[in-house]
Design a protein around this motif. Structure first.
Motif, PDB file in Angstrom:
ATOM      1  N   PRO A  99      35.094  45.747  28.322  1.00 11.91           N
ATOM      2  CA  PRO A  99      35.098  45.072  27.038  1.00 11.91           C
ATOM      3  C   PRO A  99      36.010  43.945  26.784  1.00 11.91           C
ATOM      4  CG  PRO A  99      35.475  47.161  26.209  1.00 11.91           C
ATOM      5  CD  PRO A  99      35.300  47.149  28.019  1.00 11.91           C
ATOM      6  N   ARG A 100      37.020  44.134  27.346  1.00 13.96           N
ATOM      7  CA  ARG A 100      38.225  43.242  27.122  1.00 13.96           C
ATOM      8  C   ARG A 100      38.219  42.201  28.114  1.00 13.96           C
ATOM      9  NH1 ARG A 100      42.244  48.336  28.542  1.00 13.96           N
ATOM     10  NH2 ARG A 100      41.068  48.134  30.558  1.00 13.96           N
ATOM     11  N   ALA A 101      37.820  41.144  27.195  1.00 12.17           N
ATOM     12  CA  ALA A 101      37.688  39.794  28.060  1.00 12.17           C
ATOM     13  C   ALA A 101      38.992  39.202  28.751  1.00 12.17           C
ATOM     14  CB  ALA A 101      37.305  38.753  27.185  1.00 12.17           C
ATOM     15  N   ALA A 102      40.159  39.669  28.229  1.00 11.18           N
ATOM     16  CA  ALA A 102      41.221  39.106  28.821  1.00 11.18           C
ATOM     17  C   ALA A 102      41.624  39.827  30.177  1.00 11.18           C
ATOM     18  CB  ALA A 102      42.588  39.414  27.747  1.00 11.18           C
ATOM     19  N   PHE A 103      41.050  40.903  30.347  1.00  9.43           N
ATOM     20  CA  PHE A 103      41.088  41.626  31.535  1.00  9.43           C
ATOM     21  C   PHE A 103      39.905  41.249  32.658  1.00  9.43           C
ATOM     22  CE2 PHE A 103      43.759  44.178  28.860  1.00  9.43           C
ATOM     23  CZ  PHE A 103      44.753  44.901  29.712  1.00  9.43           C
ATOM     24  N   ALA A 104      38.712  41.272  32.057  1.00  8.86           N
ATOM     25  CA  ALA A 104      37.313  41.154  32.612  1.00  8.86           C
ATOM     26  C   ALA A 104      37.269  39.671  32.949  1.00  8.86           C
ATOM     27  CB  ALA A 104      36.285  41.649  31.881  1.00  8.86           C
ATOM     28  N   SER A 105      38.096  39.026  33.690  1.00  6.63           N
ATOM     29  CA  SER A 105      38.174  37.474  33.896  1.00  6.63           C
ATOM     30  C   SER A 105      37.840  37.366  35.210  1.00  6.63           C
ATOM     31  CB  SER A 105      39.429  36.853  33.522  1.00  6.63           C
ATOM     32  OG  SER A 105      40.372  37.417  34.429  1.00  6.63           O
ATOM     33  N   ALA A 106      36.953  35.999  35.510  1.00  8.71           N
ATOM     34  CA  ALA A 106      36.600  35.492  36.969  1.00  8.71           C
ATOM     35  C   ALA A 106      37.805  35.246  37.581  1.00  8.71           C
ATOM     36  CB  ALA A 106      35.584  34.503  36.793  1.00  8.71           C
ATOM     37  N   GLU A 107      38.701  34.672  37.116  1.00  4.99           N
ATOM     38  CA  GLU A 107      40.104  34.658  37.887  1.00  4.99           C
ATOM     39  C   GLU A 107      40.928  35.974  38.469  1.00  4.99           C
ATOM     40  OE1 GLU A 107      39.155  31.676  35.081  1.00  4.99           O
ATOM     41  OE2 GLU A 107      39.466  33.384  34.656  1.00  4.99           O
ATOM     42  N   ARG A 108      40.416  36.956  37.830  1.00  2.76           N
ATOM     43  CA  ARG A 108      41.283  38.257  38.341  1.00  2.76           C
ATOM     44  C   ARG A 108      40.389  38.816  39.240  1.00  2.76           C
ATOM     45  NH1 ARG A 108      42.245  42.334  34.890  1.00  2.76           N
ATOM     46  NH2 ARG A 108      44.001  42.806  36.024  1.00  2.76           N
ATOM     47  N   PHE A 109      38.738  38.661  39.248  1.00  2.00           N
ATOM     48  CA  PHE A 109      37.927  39.240  39.901  1.00  2.00           C
ATOM     49  C   PHE A 109      36.781  38.222  40.519  1.00  2.00           C
ATOM     50  CE2 PHE A 109      39.269  42.536  37.201  1.00  2.00           C
ATOM     51  CZ  PHE A 109      39.457  43.686  37.940  1.00  2.00           C
ATOM     52  N   PRO A 110      37.173  37.307  41.349  1.00  2.00           N
ATOM     53  CA  PRO A 110      36.488  36.251  42.062  1.00  2.00           C
ATOM     54  C   PRO A 110      35.408  37.230  42.700  1.00  2.00           C
ATOM     55  CG  PRO A 110      38.569  36.424  43.278  1.00  2.00           C
ATOM     56  CD  PRO A 110      38.762  37.511  42.003  1.00  2.00           C
ATOM     57  N   GLY A 111      34.261  36.347  42.659  1.00  2.00           N
ATOM     58  CA  GLY A 111      33.076  36.987  43.498  1.00  2.00           C
ATOM     59  C   GLY A 111      32.618  38.306  42.957  1.00  2.00           C
TER      60      GLY A 111
END
Length: 222
Positions: A99-111
């Motif tokens: 739920p933490r948007a700062a962690f769950a970002s597409a930049e950190r988890f591409p694809g």
């Protein structure tokens, strides 16, 4: 294959249920098995299910249709950044939820199938062919996910943390109404005991333990 059998097989696939098509070699007669208990070829069917491999067993051919394994990683943390691509490479359908948007970002988890939601509110479709790895170290996020995974009979349920941490977690889950026998299924500390230290090493240990639970469930039952 008869249309009725094909329809039943397609329905099982759509519902992510295990199915085995048993074909008698002598005459091509077929039957669909979704529960091997009591079947004349029960032992061979169970072994085919365990291995996930189709093949000849005595006088029948067993075509195994097992849903693709899924891995739900609870927590978009450093361990997850290593675990998600390794699991995808190994053949798992991977979901990362946090739920933490700062962690769950597409930049950190591409694809990656990324859900910036609370695990108990996300549509995670947990089932017996899904593994759940909770790695946030935050009870507010991990505990509901673990309870849901146990209720869904996921084939693997693991959580990050020491034995002391897990003892406190067990107490919380029991107070939340999770049966003690179910809590016994939680692998904690998570991962095979290989002395892992770095996030990448913990990811390796975790993926190895998950795969052992998938391929050798009788040998890895907690």
């Amino acid at each position: 294959m008869k249309l009725e059998l094909l329809a039943a097989l397609n329905a099982a696939r759509a519902e992510r249920r295990l199915a085995v098509v048993v074909t008698r070699l002598a005459d091509g007669e077929q039957r669909l098995v979704t529960d091997p208990a009591g079947d004349p070829a029960e032992a061979d069917i169970r072994e085919a299910i365990r291995s996930g491999r189709s093949g000849v067993a005595g006088d029948v051919f067993l075509a195994v249709h097992r849903p693709s394994p899924r891995l739900v990683i609870v927590g978009a943390v450093h361990i997850s950044q290593a675990l998600a691509p390794m699991a995808a490479m190994t053949g798992y359908d991977v979901v990362v939820v946090d739920p933490r948007a700062a962690f769950a970002s597409a930049e950190r988890f591409p694809g990656v199938d990324l859900r910036a939601e609370w695990p108990d509110r996300a549509d995670l479709r947990l089932d017996p062919f899904t593994a759940v790895a909770a790695v946030t170290h935050d009870p507010k996020i991990d505990d509901p996910a673990l309870a849901a995974a146990l209720a869904a009979n996921c084939f693997y349920v693991g959580a990050l943390g020491s034995r002391k941490t897990h003892a406190a977690r067990r107490q919380r889950l029991e107070e939340a109404g999770v049966p003690p026998a179910a809590i016994d299924r939680v692998r904690a500390p998570i991962g095979l005991p290989i002395g892992a230290v770095s996030p990448a090493e913990i990811a390796v240990a975790t993926l190895a333990e998950i795969t052992a639970a998938l391929r050798r469930p009788q040998e890895t039952t907690a």
